[in-house]
Design an enzyme around this catalytic site. Structure first.
Site, PDB file in Angstrom:
ATOM      1  N   GLY A  59       0.517  -5.450 -16.298  1.00  0.00           N
ATOM      2  CA  GLY A  59       1.793  -5.199 -15.632  1.00  0.00           C
ATOM      3  C   GLY A  59       2.845  -6.286 -15.800  1.00  0.00           C
ATOM      4  NE  ARG A  66       0.588  -0.679 -18.819  1.00  0.00           N
ATOM      5  CZ  ARG A  66       0.063  -1.037 -17.664  1.00  0.00           C
ATOM      6  NH1 ARG A  66       0.789  -1.718 -16.789  1.00  0.00           N
ATOM      7  NH2 ARG A  66      -1.177  -0.719 -17.357  1.00  0.00           N
ATOM      8  CG  ASP A 126       0.116   1.438 -15.076  1.00  0.00           C
ATOM      9  OD1 ASP A 126       0.152   0.428 -14.341  1.00  0.00           O
ATOM     10  OD2 ASP A 126      -0.832   2.234 -15.082  1.00  0.00           O
ATOM     11  CE  LYS A 157       5.036  -0.489  -4.149  1.00  0.00           C
ATOM     12  NZ  LYS A 157       3.965   0.523  -4.295  1.00  0.00           N
ATOM     13  CG  ASP A 167       1.196  -2.325  -2.807  1.00  0.00           C
ATOM     14  OD1 ASP A 167       1.721  -2.242  -1.685  1.00  0.00           O
ATOM     15  OD2 ASP A 167       0.635  -1.347  -3.345  1.00  0.00           O
ATOM     16  CG  PHE A 205       3.587   4.502  -7.546  1.00  0.00           C
ATOM     17  CD1 PHE A 205       2.507   3.683  -7.264  1.00  0.00           C
ATOM     18  CD2 PHE A 205       3.819   4.865  -8.861  1.00  0.00           C
ATOM     19  CE1 PHE A 205       1.655   3.245  -8.270  1.00  0.00           C
ATOM     20  CE2 PHE A 205       2.983   4.436  -9.874  1.00  0.00           C
ATOM     21  CZ  PHE A 205       1.904   3.628  -9.580  1.00  0.00           C
ATOM     22  CB  VAL A 206       8.425   1.064  -8.755  1.00  0.00           C
ATOM     23  CG1 VAL A 206       9.322   1.281  -7.551  1.00  0.00           C
ATOM     24  CG2 VAL A 206       7.544  -0.162  -8.534  1.00  0.00           C
ATOM     25  CG  ASP A 249       2.860  -5.718 -11.998  1.00  0.00           C
ATOM     26  OD1 ASP A 249       2.172  -6.271 -11.112  1.00  0.00           O
ATOM     27  OD2 ASP A 249       2.507  -4.676 -12.570  1.00  0.00           O
TER      28      ASP A 249
HETATM   29  P1  IMP Z   1      -1.979  -5.372  -4.668  1.00  0.00           P
HETATM   30  O1  IMP Z   1      -3.301  -5.967  -5.052  1.00  0.00           O
HETATM   31  O2  IMP Z   1      -2.116  -4.262  -3.656  1.00  0.00           O
HETATM   32  O3  IMP Z   1      -0.935  -6.375  -4.267  1.00  0.00           O
HETATM   33  O4  IMP Z   1      -1.435  -4.591  -5.911  1.00  0.00           O
HETATM   34  C1  IMP Z   1      -1.031  -5.250  -7.019  1.00  0.00           C
HETATM   35  C2  IMP Z   1      -1.303  -4.423  -8.240  1.00  0.00           C
HETATM   36  O5  IMP Z   1      -1.277  -3.010  -7.980  1.00  0.00           O
HETATM   37  C3  IMP Z   1      -0.211  -4.709  -9.216  1.00  0.00           C
HETATM   38  O6  IMP Z   1      -0.631  -5.692 -10.141  1.00  0.00           O
HETATM   39  C4  IMP Z   1       0.017  -3.362  -9.873  1.00  0.00           C
HETATM   40  O7  IMP Z   1      -0.783  -3.274 -11.025  1.00  0.00           O
HETATM   41  C5  IMP Z   1      -0.469  -2.329  -8.898  1.00  0.00           C
HETATM   42  N1  IMP Z   1       0.650  -1.679  -8.159  1.00  0.00           N
HETATM   43  C6  IMP Z   1       0.947  -1.804  -6.861  1.00  0.00           C
HETATM   44  N2  IMP Z   1       2.031  -1.086  -6.533  1.00  0.00           N
HETATM   45  C7  IMP Z   1       2.444  -0.475  -7.680  1.00  0.00           C
HETATM   46  C8  IMP Z   1       3.543   0.408  -8.002  1.00  0.00           C
HETATM   47  O8  IMP Z   1       4.384   0.795  -7.178  1.00  0.00           O
HETATM   48  N3  IMP Z   1       3.623   0.804  -9.291  1.00  0.00           N
HETATM   49  C9  IMP Z   1       2.748   0.407 -10.260  1.00  0.00           C
HETATM   50  N4  IMP Z   1       1.725  -0.419  -9.998  1.00  0.00           N
HETATM   51  C10 IMP Z   1       1.562  -0.855  -8.716  1.00  0.00           C
HETATM   52 MG    MG Z   2      -1.158  -4.747 -12.349  1.00  0.00          MG
END
Ligand code: IMP
Ligand code: MG
Length: 178
Positions: free
Chosen positions: A38, A158, A152, A124, A96, A145-146, A93
């Site tokens: 990402g 991407r 992706d 986010k 979340d 969701f982006v 990237d």
């Molecule tokens: P986290 O571990 O929940 O913070 O999520 C991080 C990972 O989830 C990122 O590296 C992304 O690969 C994926 N991700 C989270 N939200 C999105 C989104 O809105 N679009 C695409 N990928 C996302």
């Molecule tokens: Mg990722």
């Protein structure tokens, strides 16, 4: 596709981040640790705005989300450099839940780097489930969701030069394999 961040907004954000990092590190060498896949586009644009000596180290993170629980994260580090004693900049990237960044930070600290600073392109707002926060986040975004600019959906999109939110029509096209 609804455009959330245009190409020019993304570039302006990256110029701003690069300015902060240049002020922070000056000419000290750094090792950038970029979470694949990402952060690929973010990495490529950011490094061309930095002028300190830098190494690029890649780590692959994949999460398996099954059922209702957000599952385990598996890390592949075959393209990682030795970060012991190094000043590191960890890039992702999007922040979340924060679990990815938090897990990788823990893993990095085990290797005794001199320092670790974290930077994400997107944050986010309100979704974090961990104690850690990125040191730098370029844009706050709502909980949608982006895709695009490295992010992706099902490993597609991407290459979009902007960050967008998929709309019903995009999801229909995706489902029909176009
Ligand atoms: P986290 O571990 O929940 O913070 O999520 C991080 C990972 O989830 C990122 O590296 C992304 O690969 C994926 N991700 C989270 N939200 C999105 C989104 O809105 N679009 C695409 N990928 C996302
Ligand atoms: Mg990722």
């Amino acid at each position: 596709m609804k455009i959330l961040l245009s190409e020019s907004q993304l570039q302006a954000g990256i110029v701003d981040l690069a300015g902060r990092l240049r002020a922070r590190y000056e000419q000290r060498p750094i090792t950038i640790v970029a979470i694949m896949t990402g952060s690929l586009v973010f990495l490529a644009d950011l490094i061309r705005r930095l002028d300190m000596p830098l190494h690029i180290s890649l780590i692959q993170a994949s999460s398996y989300r099954g059922g209702t629980t957000s599952g385990d994260l598996s890390l592949s580090s075959t393209m990682m450099l030795d970060i012991t004693g190094r000043d590191c900049l960890l890039l992702d990237d999007i922040f979340d839940t924060g679990k990815t960044l938090s897990r990788i930070l823990d893993w990095m600290w085990q290797q005794q780097p001199a320092s670790v600073t974290t930077a994400v392109l997107l944050n986010k707002v309100g979704q974090s489930r961990v104690a850690v926060r990125p040191d730098y986040s370029v844009f706050d975004i709502p909980n949608e969701f982006v895709v695009g600019y490295g992010l992706d959906y099902d490993d597609l999109y991407r290459n979009l030069p902007y960050v967008g939110v998929m709309e019903a029509e995009d999801l229909r096209q995706h489902a029909s394999g176009r």
